[in-house]
Design a protein around this motif. Structure first.
Motif, PDB file in Angstrom:
ATOM      1  N   ASP A  28       7.393   5.748  10.474  1.00  0.00           N
ATOM      2  CA  ASP A  28       7.655   4.382  10.925  1.00  0.00           C
ATOM      3  C   ASP A  28       7.319   3.397   9.809  1.00  0.00           C
ATOM      4  O   ASP A  28       8.083   2.474   9.509  1.00  0.00           O
ATOM      5  CB  ASP A  28       6.848   4.087  12.186  1.00  0.00           C
ATOM      6  N   SER A  29       6.174   3.593   9.175  1.00  0.00           N
ATOM      7  CA  SER A  29       5.772   2.696   8.091  1.00  0.00           C
ATOM      8  C   SER A  29       6.610   2.919   6.836  1.00  0.00           C
ATOM      9  O   SER A  29       7.069   1.966   6.193  1.00  0.00           O
ATOM     10  CB  SER A  29       4.295   2.898   7.777  1.00  0.00           C
ATOM     11  N   ASP A  69       3.400  -1.634   9.925  1.00  0.00           N
ATOM     12  CA  ASP A  69       3.005  -0.736  11.011  1.00  0.00           C
ATOM     13  C   ASP A  69       1.491  -0.563  11.032  1.00  0.00           C
ATOM     14  O   ASP A  69       0.983   0.531  11.214  1.00  0.00           O
ATOM     15  CB  ASP A  69       3.710   0.621  10.894  1.00  0.00           C
ATOM     16  N   THR A 117       7.973  -0.072  14.883  1.00  0.00           N
ATOM     17  CA  THR A 117       7.952  -1.250  14.017  1.00  0.00           C
ATOM     18  C   THR A 117       9.276  -1.352  13.271  1.00  0.00           C
ATOM     19  O   THR A 117       9.799  -2.447  13.043  1.00  0.00           O
ATOM     20  CB  THR A 117       6.776  -1.145  13.022  1.00  0.00           C
TER      21      THR A 117
END
Length: 276
Positions: A28-29, A69, A117
């Protein structure tokens, strides 16, 4: 993104100045940083690698940072966690977070934004969705965004549609959910090892996520920083169970020195404190 919602996002997200990014240890990050590199030119030069320590590369500019995130208690950050204990609890005014906009706390926990995110950033900067169905499904796999749709409970189902369709204006993604079974998303998670972690070994980042497969599907570089990282700060990470049915506690009742915080369940708080 819905204009009324976009107006509630902190104004710094539209800044034209350069920021260094703080990347955390999951897809996600990483994917969010990849999009921010393409759209804003911001680069990940910090790495929060196990929520007990953070590192920095020699490429850092010394400019202001943005967490990606990360549920930072202070400073600019993109985030998707629930961070308020109740409706009166303080929050980070510089956090771009749907759950802050909607004042999600322990009191209304199951109406939370339970998505990535990445999708919030994708919507915020009006990035066209990929054409391939598999790529759209992968976007829904990240941080298990798809799960709310298949929940046996009504509140997560309602929240899933609300955020995907009404807030982020991704009816195409909601249609993908309607057209596929939950196990198909689980199969994609396994195929690309989307739940894999980014690790720091002898100063260098590595991962067993199938970045090559993602490069081909999304036509993006997905390159981890090549310069070595050295330790910059250390944290103490803590988990505390909260009293069920008692929502009167604020974060200040737990700690007055929180660096990051997230309610990972309604009655559990995860937080870290910087070691001075």
């Amino acid at each position: 993104m819905n204009l009324k919602i976009k107006e509630k996002i902190p104004k710094w997200v539209q800044d034209n100045k350069y920021y260094d990014l703080i990347m955390s240890n999951d897809l996600d990050s990483l994917f969010s940083c990849e999009i921010l590199k393409q759209v804003k030119g911001w680069q990940p030069t910090y790495f929060n690698y196990d929520f007990k320590a953070s590192g920095v590369t020699e490429d850092t500019t010394g400019q202001e940072t943005i967490g990606v995130d990360l549920s930072l208690c202070h400073g600019k950050t993109f985030d998707n966690h629930v961070v308020m204990m109740n409706e009166h609890d303080y929050y980070n005014v510089d956090s771009a977070n749907f759950n802050i906009i909607d004042e999600i706390s322990r009191e209304n926990y199951f109406s939370k934004y339970c998505g990535s995110t990445l999708l919030m950033i994708w919507s915020l900067y009006n990035i066209p969705l990929p054409k391939e169905t598999e790529a759209k499904m992968i976007l829904l796999c990240i941080d298990s965004t798809f799960k709310g749709f298949y929940s046996p409970y009504p509140l997560p189902q309602i929240a899933n549609k609300k955020y995907l369709v009404d807030y982020m204006e991704f009816p195409e993604l909601y249609e993908v959910l309607q057209q596929h079974k939950q196990y198909e998303f689980s199969q994609l998670i396994s195929k690309y090892n989307l739940s894999g972690k980014i690790k720091l070994h002898k100063g260098y980042l590595s991962t067993d996520i199938d970045l090559e497969g993602l490069r081909e599907l999304f036509d993006l570089p997905f390159l981890l920083p090549k310069k070595p990282f050295y330790k910059k700060e250390e944290y103490i990470s803590k988990i505390q169970q909260l009293p069920k049915g008692n929502y009167s506690l604020d974060k200040d009742d737990i700690s007055d020195n929180m660096y990051s915080v997230a309610l990972t369940k309604r009655d559990f708080i995860n937080y870290s404190e910087r070691v001075e």
